[in-house]
Structures are given as C-alpha cells and as structure tokens.
Write a protein that holds these residues in place. Structure first.
Motif, mmCIF file in Angstrom:
data_model
loop_
_atom_site.group_PDB
_atom_site.id
_atom_site.type_symbol
_atom_site.label_atom_id
_atom_site.label_comp_id
_atom_site.label_asym_id
_atom_site.label_seq_id
_atom_site.Cartn_x
_atom_site.Cartn_y
_atom_site.Cartn_z
ATOM 1 N N ASP A 36 -80.468 -10.338 -72.626
ATOM 2 C CA ASP A 36 -81.882 -9.980 -72.531
ATOM 3 C C ASP A 36 -82.487 -10.279 -71.163
ATOM 4 O OD1 ASP A 36 -81.691 -12.711 -72.723
ATOM 5 O OD2 ASP A 36 -83.345 -12.942 -74.159
ATOM 6 N N LEU A 37 -81.657 -10.569 -70.179
ATOM 7 C CA LEU A 37 -82.170 -10.931 -68.863
ATOM 8 C C LEU A 37 -82.718 -9.703 -68.131
ATOM 9 C CD1 LEU A 37 -82.529 -13.148 -66.725
ATOM 10 C CD2 LEU A 37 -80.249 -12.568 -65.859
ATOM 11 N N GLY A 38 -83.962 -9.795 -67.687
ATOM 12 C CA GLY A 38 -84.592 -8.721 -66.935
ATOM 13 C C GLY A 38 -85.673 -9.270 -66.035
ATOM 14 N N SER A 39 -86.320 -8.398 -65.290
ATOM 15 C CA SER A 39 -87.393 -8.792 -64.359
ATOM 16 C C SER A 39 -86.905 -9.821 -63.345
ATOM 17 C CB SER A 39 -88.597 -9.343 -65.124
ATOM 18 O OG SER A 39 -89.109 -8.390 -66.026
ATOM 19 N N VAL A 40 -85.649 -9.711 -62.934
ATOM 20 C CA VAL A 40 -85.072 -10.640 -61.966
ATOM 21 C C VAL A 40 -85.425 -10.200 -60.544
ATOM 22 C CG1 VAL A 40 -82.903 -11.582 -61.061
ATOM 23 C CG2 VAL A 40 -83.200 -11.256 -63.528
ATOM 24 N N VAL A 41 -85.755 -11.183 -59.696
ATOM 25 C CA VAL A 41 -86.115 -10.883 -58.304
ATOM 26 C C VAL A 41 -85.168 -11.544 -57.301
ATOM 27 C CG1 VAL A 41 -88.536 -10.483 -58.829
ATOM 28 C CG2 VAL A 41 -87.780 -12.804 -58.254
ATOM 29 N N ALA A 42 -84.327 -12.485 -57.767
ATOM 30 C CA ALA A 42 -83.360 -13.133 -56.873
ATOM 31 C C ALA A 42 -82.212 -13.692 -57.691
ATOM 32 C CB ALA A 42 -84.030 -14.248 -56.064
ATOM 33 N N ILE A 43 -81.037 -13.795 -57.057
ATOM 34 C CA ILE A 43 -79.842 -14.308 -57.725
ATOM 35 C C ILE A 43 -79.096 -15.269 -56.812
ATOM 36 C CG2 ILE A 43 -79.430 -12.394 -59.328
ATOM 37 C CD1 ILE A 43 -77.670 -11.091 -57.216
ATOM 38 N N ALA A 44 -78.273 -16.133 -57.423
ATOM 39 C CA ALA A 44 -77.463 -17.073 -56.648
ATOM 40 C C ALA A 44 -76.213 -17.410 -57.435
ATOM 41 C CB ALA A 44 -78.257 -18.341 -56.337
ATOM 42 N N GLY A 45 -75.105 -17.617 -56.722
ATOM 43 C CA GLY A 45 -73.844 -17.956 -57.372
ATOM 44 C C GLY A 45 -73.325 -19.290 -56.897
ATOM 45 N N GLY A 46 -72.953 -20.159 -57.842
ATOM 46 C CA GLY A 46 -72.358 -21.450 -57.515
ATOM 47 C C GLY A 46 -70.860 -21.403 -57.699
ATOM 48 N N LEU A 47 -70.244 -22.572 -57.802
ATOM 49 C CA LEU A 47 -68.796 -22.632 -57.971
ATOM 50 C C LEU A 47 -68.372 -21.870 -59.216
ATOM 51 C CD1 LEU A 47 -66.082 -23.834 -56.996
ATOM 52 C CD2 LEU A 47 -66.551 -25.805 -58.470
ATOM 53 N N GLU A 48 -68.950 -22.231 -60.351
ATOM 54 C CA GLU A 48 -68.636 -21.558 -61.613
ATOM 55 C C GLU A 48 -69.886 -21.388 -62.469
ATOM 56 O OE1 GLU A 48 -65.514 -24.312 -62.711
ATOM 57 O OE2 GLU A 48 -63.998 -22.774 -62.357
ATOM 58 N N HIS A 49 -71.032 -21.208 -61.803
ATOM 59 C CA HIS A 49 -72.268 -20.940 -62.534
ATOM 60 C C HIS A 49 -73.121 -19.965 -61.747
ATOM 61 C CE1 HIS A 49 -73.927 -24.004 -59.783
ATOM 62 N NE2 HIS A 49 -75.145 -23.699 -60.194
ATOM 63 N N SER A 50 -74.116 -19.404 -62.411
ATOM 64 C CA SER A 50 -74.973 -18.396 -61.799
ATOM 65 C C SER A 50 -76.437 -18.692 -62.100
ATOM 66 C CB SER A 50 -74.618 -16.999 -62.329
ATOM 67 O OG SER A 50 -73.255 -16.687 -62.097
ATOM 68 N N LEU A 51 -77.305 -18.237 -61.197
ATOM 69 C CA LEU A 51 -78.746 -18.430 -61.352
ATOM 70 C C LEU A 51 -79.470 -17.104 -61.145
ATOM 71 C CD1 LEU A 51 -79.304 -21.613 -59.110
ATOM 72 C CD2 LEU A 51 -78.976 -21.568 -61.593
ATOM 73 N N ALA A 52 -80.588 -16.957 -61.836
ATOM 74 C CA ALA A 52 -81.453 -15.801 -61.648
ATOM 75 C C ALA A 52 -82.898 -16.274 -61.629
ATOM 76 C CB ALA A 52 -81.248 -14.775 -62.755
ATOM 77 N N LEU A 53 -83.663 -15.772 -60.671
ATOM 78 C CA LEU A 53 -85.092 -16.057 -60.598
ATOM 79 C C LEU A 53 -85.845 -14.841 -61.116
ATOM 80 C CD1 LEU A 53 -87.629 -17.584 -59.652
ATOM 81 C CD2 LEU A 53 -87.229 -16.637 -57.360
ATOM 82 N N LYS A 54 -86.724 -15.069 -62.078
ATOM 83 C CA LYS A 54 -87.490 -13.977 -62.659
ATOM 84 C C LYS A 54 -88.841 -13.820 -61.965
ATOM 85 C CE LYS A 54 -87.170 -13.070 -66.949
ATOM 86 N NZ LYS A 54 -87.289 -13.041 -68.405
ATOM 87 N N ALA A 55 -89.450 -12.674 -62.154
ATOM 88 C CA ALA A 55 -90.714 -12.366 -61.497
ATOM 89 C C ALA A 55 -91.837 -13.312 -61.920
ATOM 90 C CB ALA A 55 -91.113 -10.921 -61.801
ATOM 91 N N ASP A 56 -91.695 -13.940 -63.082
ATOM 92 C CA ASP A 56 -92.727 -14.861 -63.548
ATOM 93 C C ASP A 56 -92.543 -16.278 -63.017
ATOM 94 O OD1 ASP A 56 -90.548 -15.757 -65.000
ATOM 95 O OD2 ASP A 56 -91.446 -15.411 -66.979
ATOM 96 N N GLY A 57 -91.564 -16.469 -62.105
ATOM 97 C CA GLY A 57 -91.357 -17.772 -61.501
ATOM 98 C C GLY A 57 -90.477 -18.717 -62.290
ATOM 99 N N THR A 58 -89.844 -18.228 -63.339
ATOM 100 C CA THR A 58 -88.926 -19.054 -64.113
ATOM 101 C C THR A 58 -87.488 -18.786 -63.676
ATOM 102 O OG1 THR A 58 -88.776 -17.410 -65.893
ATOM 103 C CG2 THR A 58 -90.471 -19.129 -66.100
ATOM 104 N N VAL A 59 -86.601 -19.718 -64.032
ATOM 105 C CA VAL A 59 -85.192 -19.625 -63.638
ATOM 106 C C VAL A 59 -84.307 -19.587 -64.867
ATOM 107 C CG1 VAL A 59 -83.306 -20.774 -62.402
ATOM 108 C CG2 VAL A 59 -85.646 -20.855 -61.480
#
Length: 203
Positions: A36-59
């Motif tokens: 259900d992930l949407g409205s993403v404005v930025a992404i980042a990749g770690g060693l074995e994990h991932s991050l997404a920043l949403k337009a509402d300022g949540t991660v």
C-alpha cells in the motif's frame, strides 16, 4: 522514474506516481515494497533495508531489522530527507534537526546534542554527516579510520561553504560552493585522493 537508490545488493526506483519499485537480493525483505506504499517523494537503501519518505513527512521502512533500523520512531514526522547507512537510518526534519535510529555500537545513531540548522544528511557504514545551512558539516559515529568521532566532528579544519555531502563505507566527501571537492578518512585505495584540477562540480 524520478529517483533511484542503491543498497548493498538491492536497488530502488521512485516512479513519478509516487510508487516504488525494488529489485535484487531479498533475503531480508529489502525489496518487498509494502503493497500500500504510495505518495513517496524520496527513497534510500541501506545494507539490507530500505526507506521511503512520504509527501506527508512520514517515513516507511522495510527489510532487515536486527538492530531496529526499520523501527521508525512512532512520533517521527515533518521529515524532509532520509538516509540509510549500513544498519542505521537517519531523518532530517523540517526544523533542521536530525533523528537517527538502528545500530549504535559506534555512535552512528547518536546525533550530536544541539545539532540544528541541518539542510542535508548522508550516512555511511558506521558514520553519518549533516550539512548545516551555514555551509559547515557535522559528523558522528565510528572514528576507527578517521571518518568521525563521537560526538565531536573532525571534518577538515576550516571546512566551510559546503553545498553537498556524501558518505560511503569509511570515507566522506564534501562539495564546496566553488565547485571543489574535499575528501577525508579512509584512504587505503586512494578514495580520498581527489584528482588535481577537479573543479566545477555541481550538486
């Protein structure tokens, strides 16, 4: 695609519609993007994990969580930038403060007290950096090869007018407003030997 990011053995792409595509090694679910992930404005990749920043300022985070690197603080909001290190995650808030979580055995998740005025962040293997609005850089985390110290920064004396930063395994880079590059820390393979005449770089 509007943005890309890379982890150790996986890749991420952000589409114009705010959805994320991931591929590569998925041993810990690092490419299993939440359905259900949407409205993403930025992404980042770690060693074995991932991050997404949403337009509402949540991660949103997914993948390996052995050190809590995907356990986003429950009250975290107003985020404007994200960075993923090896086993740590970092977020820059709209007020210029920085929040970090995950592995902290070398202080890589211990943001220096009083850090403010941040405009950009980056995270390496066991260290992180923040660029401040005044063009200076603050670092924290492991200092085994000189990449930083806890909590004091050991950025090159007099370093200023920085407009962009980057962190890798055990070295860091800073781009100055005059287009020159400054590098420091681990140099076993010449990674901090900036070639003579490298100027005119743009962020």
């Amino acid at each position: 695609m509007v943005a890309i990011a890379a982890g150790e053995y996986h890749s991420l792409a952000l589409k114009a519609d705010g959805t994320v595509v991931a591929w590569g090694r998925n041993a810990w679910g690092q490419t299993s993007v939440p359905a259900d992930l949407g409205s993403v404005v930025a992404i980042a990749g770690g060693l074995e994990h991932s991050l997404a920043l949403k337009a509402d300022g949540t991660v949103v985070a997914w993948g390996k969580n052995d050190f809590g690197q995907t356990s986003v603080p429950a009250d975290l909001g107003s985020v404007v930038a994200i960075a993923a290190g090896s086993l740590q995650s970092v977020a820059l808030k709209a007020d210029g403060t920085v929040v970090a979580w995950g592995r902290n055995d070398a202080g890589q998740a211990s943001v220096p007290v009083g850090l403010s005025g941040g405009v950009a962040i980056t995270s390496g293997f066991l260290h992180s950096l923040a660029l401040k609005a005044d063009g200076t850089v603050v670092t924290w985390g492991k200092n085994g090869t000189g990449q930083t110290s806890v909590p004091a920064s050991i950025v090159p004396a007099g370093l200023s007018s920085v407009v962009a930063i980057a962190a890798c395994d055990a070295h860091s880079l800073a781009l100055k407003s005059d287009g020159t590059v400054v590098a420091g820390e681990e140099n076993s393979a010449g990674e901090t030997n900036v070639p003579t005449g490298v100027t005119g770089m743009v962020p």
